[in-house]
Design an enzyme around this catalytic site. Structure first.
Site, PDB file in Angstrom:
ATOM      1  N   LYS A  43      45.716  40.784  39.058  1.00 34.56           N
ATOM      2  CA  LYS A  43      45.280  41.508  37.851  1.00 34.56           C
ATOM      3  C   LYS A  43      44.400  42.690  38.249  1.00 34.56           C
ATOM      4  O   LYS A  43      43.894  42.751  39.384  1.00 34.56           O
ATOM      5  CB  LYS A  43      44.530  40.552  36.922  1.00 34.56           C
ATOM      6  CG  LYS A  43      43.305  39.903  37.532  1.00 34.56           C
ATOM      7  CD  LYS A  43      42.833  38.704  36.698  1.00 34.56           C
ATOM      8  CE  LYS A  43      41.609  38.065  37.326  1.00 34.56           C
ATOM      9  NZ  LYS A  43      41.297  36.766  36.707  1.00 34.56           N
ATOM     10  N   ARG A 139      36.331  29.537  27.138  1.00 35.16           N
ATOM     11  CA  ARG A 139      37.021  30.808  27.011  1.00 35.16           C
ATOM     12  C   ARG A 139      38.319  30.457  26.316  1.00 35.16           C
ATOM     13  O   ARG A 139      38.275  29.786  25.287  1.00 35.16           O
ATOM     14  CB  ARG A 139      37.182  31.437  28.414  1.00 35.16           C
ATOM     15  CG  ARG A 139      37.475  32.916  28.377  1.00 35.16           C
ATOM     16  CD  ARG A 139      37.351  33.584  29.744  1.00 35.16           C
ATOM     17  NE  ARG A 139      38.396  33.168  30.688  1.00 35.16           N
ATOM     18  CZ  ARG A 139      38.520  33.659  31.921  1.00 35.16           C
ATOM     19  NH1 ARG A 139      37.667  34.573  32.364  1.00 35.16           N
ATOM     20  NH2 ARG A 139      39.484  33.252  32.731  1.00 35.16           N
ATOM     21  N   HIS A 170      40.646  26.626  33.623  1.00 33.12           N
ATOM     22  CA  HIS A 170      39.900  27.501  34.529  1.00 33.12           C
ATOM     23  C   HIS A 170      38.540  26.876  34.809  1.00 33.12           C
ATOM     24  O   HIS A 170      37.842  26.461  33.885  1.00 33.12           O
ATOM     25  CB  HIS A 170      39.739  28.877  33.881  1.00 33.12           C
ATOM     26  CG  HIS A 170      39.348  29.958  34.848  1.00 33.12           C
ATOM     27  ND1 HIS A 170      39.918  30.086  36.099  1.00 33.12           N
ATOM     28  CD2 HIS A 170      38.439  30.965  34.749  1.00 33.12           C
ATOM     29  CE1 HIS A 170      39.377  31.136  36.723  1.00 33.12           C
ATOM     30  NE2 HIS A 170      38.473  31.669  35.929  1.00 33.12           N
ATOM     31  N   ARG A 228      45.560  29.412  42.098  1.00 33.93           N
ATOM     32  CA  ARG A 228      45.588  30.823  41.709  1.00 33.93           C
ATOM     33  C   ARG A 228      44.539  31.579  42.515  1.00 33.93           C
ATOM     34  O   ARG A 228      43.390  31.690  42.112  1.00 33.93           O
ATOM     35  CB  ARG A 228      45.296  30.939  40.202  1.00 33.93           C
ATOM     36  CG  ARG A 228      46.174  30.035  39.325  1.00 33.93           C
ATOM     37  CD  ARG A 228      45.834  30.186  37.837  1.00 33.93           C
ATOM     38  NE  ARG A 228      44.447  29.929  37.531  1.00 33.93           N
ATOM     39  CZ  ARG A 228      43.965  28.804  37.000  1.00 33.93           C
ATOM     40  NH1 ARG A 228      44.780  27.788  36.701  1.00 33.93           N
ATOM     41  NH2 ARG A 228      42.679  28.682  36.741  1.00 33.93           N
ATOM     42  N   TYR A 272      19.342  64.578  40.401  1.00 32.10           N
ATOM     43  CA  TYR A 272      18.926  64.539  38.996  1.00 32.10           C
ATOM     44  C   TYR A 272      17.641  63.731  38.806  1.00 32.10           C
ATOM     45  O   TYR A 272      17.446  62.700  39.451  1.00 32.10           O
ATOM     46  CB  TYR A 272      20.012  63.857  38.154  1.00 32.10           C
ATOM     47  CG  TYR A 272      21.265  64.677  37.937  1.00 32.10           C
ATOM     48  CD1 TYR A 272      21.223  65.872  37.216  1.00 32.10           C
ATOM     49  CD2 TYR A 272      22.484  64.233  38.420  1.00 32.10           C
ATOM     50  CE1 TYR A 272      22.395  66.601  36.999  1.00 32.10           C
ATOM     51  CE2 TYR A 272      23.653  64.947  38.206  1.00 32.10           C
ATOM     52  CZ  TYR A 272      23.596  66.136  37.496  1.00 32.10           C
ATOM     53  OH  TYR A 272      24.737  66.850  37.273  1.00 32.10           O
ATOM     54  N   CYS A 319      25.292  61.027  41.778  1.00 29.96           N
ATOM     55  CA  CYS A 319      25.849  61.905  40.738  1.00 29.96           C
ATOM     56  C   CYS A 319      27.282  61.470  40.417  1.00 29.96           C
ATOM     57  O   CYS A 319      27.792  60.522  41.001  1.00 29.96           O
ATOM     58  CB  CYS A 319      25.860  63.352  41.210  1.00 29.96           C
ATOM     59  SG  CYS A 319      24.299  63.927  41.881  1.00 29.96           S
ATOM     60  N   MET A 320      27.920  62.187  39.501  1.00 28.03           N
ATOM     61  CA  MET A 320      29.280  61.813  39.103  1.00 28.03           C
ATOM     62  C   MET A 320      30.260  61.933  40.277  1.00 28.03           C
ATOM     63  O   MET A 320      31.108  61.061  40.475  1.00 28.03           O
ATOM     64  CB  MET A 320      29.752  62.687  37.940  1.00 28.03           C
ATOM     65  CG  MET A 320      31.072  62.223  37.346  1.00 28.03           C
ATOM     66  SD  MET A 320      31.709  63.312  36.074  1.00 28.03           S
ATOM     67  CE  MET A 320      30.549  63.052  34.750  1.00 28.03           C
ATOM     68  N   ASP A 321      30.134  63.010  41.054  1.00 27.48           N
ATOM     69  CA  ASP A 321      31.129  63.287  42.088  1.00 27.48           C
ATOM     70  C   ASP A 321      30.556  63.350  43.500  1.00 27.48           C
ATOM     71  O   ASP A 321      31.300  63.552  44.452  1.00 27.48           O
ATOM     72  CB  ASP A 321      31.797  64.648  41.818  1.00 27.48           C
ATOM     73  CG  ASP A 321      32.139  64.829  40.365  1.00 27.48           C
ATOM     74  OD1 ASP A 321      32.765  63.899  39.811  1.00 27.48           O
ATOM     75  OD2 ASP A 321      31.767  65.857  39.779  1.00 27.48           O
TER      76      ASP A 321
HETATM   77  C1  LIG Z   1      40.967  35.848  37.673  1.00 29.02           C
HETATM   78  C2  LIG Z   1      41.439  34.462  37.570  1.00 29.02           C
HETATM   79  C3  LIG Z   1      41.712  33.709  38.724  1.00 29.02           C
HETATM   80  C4  LIG Z   1      41.376  34.187  40.115  1.00 29.02           C
HETATM   81  O1  LIG Z   1      40.007  33.954  40.359  1.00 29.02           O
HETATM   82  P1  LIG Z   1      39.371  34.213  41.797  1.00 29.02           P
HETATM   83  O2  LIG Z   1      37.975  33.738  41.663  1.00 29.02           O
HETATM   84  O3  LIG Z   1      39.450  35.683  42.024  1.00 29.02           O
HETATM   85  O4  LIG Z   1      40.190  33.443  42.765  1.00 29.02           O
HETATM   86  C5  LIG Z   1      42.288  32.470  38.573  1.00 29.02           C
HETATM   87  N1  LIG Z   1      42.555  31.972  37.341  1.00 29.02           N
HETATM   88  C6  LIG Z   1      42.278  32.650  36.221  1.00 29.02           C
HETATM   89  C7  LIG Z   1      42.582  32.042  34.905  1.00 29.02           C
HETATM   90  C8  LIG Z   1      41.699  33.909  36.295  1.00 29.02           C
HETATM   91  O5  LIG Z   1      41.385  34.566  35.161  1.00 29.02           O
END
Ligand SMILES: *Cc1c(COP(=O)(O)O)cnc(C)c1O
Length: 381
Positions: A43, A139, A170, A228, A272, A319-321
């Site tokens: 992601k 969540r 999760h 995951r 700045y 700064c920005m850049d």
């Molecule tokens: C982002 C996410 C992960 C990965 O988590 P890490 O800590 O980066 O391994 C796994 N499961 C879900 C549901 C997530 O949102």
């Protein structure tokens, strides 16, 4: 209009070390008990590393399961040639159900209401899905005890058009060594496994998965059909204060260069807000990166950068850049020198985690925050 080929500017760039990604992937795999599959979480443009770099490499390593946050990211993966599973972990507005179905994507289902809306929008098509259970993160997902959760799952199983392939949850504190947190994680795991057993007792065998990076590292469990992995693939730690069972290498290094150097007298204000005033004669380097590149402005006055293998403090506000760094004590520093914001130069290393800690955040936010203005350059050294 004439096509203009863009040069590599090397103004602000990130080196993406794919050889390190491959080694991290092997290390992650080595943590998995027999029968637990690996899913790569890509992601947020592969945590800022660029799906265009990361996906071909992971496909080359035989990865077949991916997770993303949303439908656009999922489509991007199909366009990059991903033929295997793509799990959308976040919300997809139900009116896009047709796309989920046509591309064979897997949608996370948050509750019965959402399941029904998605079903209606499918208009007779089918969509693959994984049902989210909220076992303690508060969540997405169904909430309740094991009995309530299995009832909830069964109701969703009757919704037409949805092909439920797994349940998942999760873990919220799998990266903690605190005994109370370890206990909390165990309770989360036992709850989803109890739901699996209750359903199995009624003849419904549905796989479950619950391991993120920290889960796989600190709570490996063969009852999870897959893990995951996100952050660990990219070589960062879920919790920098805790040792991991494997040694990982950061995939991303952030670089820029010195565009000008000037020597100023004591009592001169820099950047700045006049937040920094020189106390000695100072050689100031102007560096070609700023907060619009994703180098956090909160690092003003706090961070060092690396030049010629030495640390140079950031002077005044980012700064920005651009930003300014003190190269008074760096012999030979000159215009055109490479500046390492995080990564290694000579014998010195600055990690994304080190920068994160200075500003009260996590390495995840640093790498995800690298903006599209930063060139992502593949590197296999
Ligand atoms: C982002 C996410 C992960 C990965 O988590 P890490 O800590 O980066 O391994 C796994 N499961 C879900 C549901 C997530 O949102």
């Amino acid at each position: 209009m004439e096509y203009i080929k863009k040069p590599h500017l090397r103004r602000a760039w990130a080196q993406i070390h794919l050889d390190r990604l491959e080694r991290n992937l092997s290390k992650c795999r080595s943590l998995l008990p027999d029968g637990v599959d690996l899913m790569c979480v890509v992601k947020a443009n592969a945590y800022g590393h660029g799906v265009g770099n990361i996906i071909p490499c992971l496909l080359g390593c035989g990865v077949e399961k991916f997770a993303v946050s949303n439908l656009i990211e999922a489509i991007e993966l199909r366009e990059l040639g991903v033929k295997g599973d793509i799990l959308i972990l976040g919300y997809t507005p139900p009116e896009n159900a047709g796309v989920i179905s046509d591309l064979g994507l897997i949608q996370a289902i948050t509750d019965e209401d959402y399941a029904k809306k998605l079903s209606e929008c499918l208009g007779g098509k089918t969509a693959r899905c994984h049902l989210a259970l909220d076992t303690g993160m508060t969540r997405i997902g169904l909430r309740g005890n094991a009995a309530e959760l299995s009832e909830g799952v069964k109701r969703i199983l009757t919704v037409p058009g949805l092909k439920t392939e797994a349940l998942f949850t999760h873990l919220s504190v799998a990266d903690s060594a605190d005994p109370g947190d370890i206990d909390y994680t165990k309770k989360q795991i036992e709850l989803i496994c109890a739901v699996k057993s209750a359903l199995a007792a009624e003849g419904r065998d549905i796989p479950v998965h619950f391991l993120n990076s920290a889960g796989a590292a600190y709570h490996p469990d063969s009852r999870s059909c897959l893990a995951r992995f996100g952050i660990m693939l990219y070589g960062l730690k879920p919790n920098p204060a805790l040792k991991l069972p494997v040694q990982l290498e950061p995939v991303m290094e952030l670089k820029a260069m010195i565009s000008q150097i000037k020597t100023v007298e004591p009592g001169v204000d820099i950047s700045y807000g006049r937040k920094f005033t020189t106390e000695r004669q100072t050689k100031v380097a102007v560096v070609t990166i700023g907060y619009a590149d994703g180098y956090p402005r909160q690092l003003s006055q706090k961070a060092d950068v690396l030049i010629r293998g030495r640390r140079a403090p950031v002077l005044g506000r980012v700064c920005m850049d651009m930003l300014m760094a003190d190269v008074t004590d760096i012999p030979g520093a000159e215009v055109g020198d490479t500046v390492t914001l995080f990564g290694t130069d000579g014998g010195e290393t600055i990690t994304a985690d080190e920068l994160a800690e200075k500003i009260g955040t996590i390495g995840y936010e640093i790498v995800c925050g690298i903006s599209r203005r930063v060139e992502l350059i593949e590197d296999r050294r």
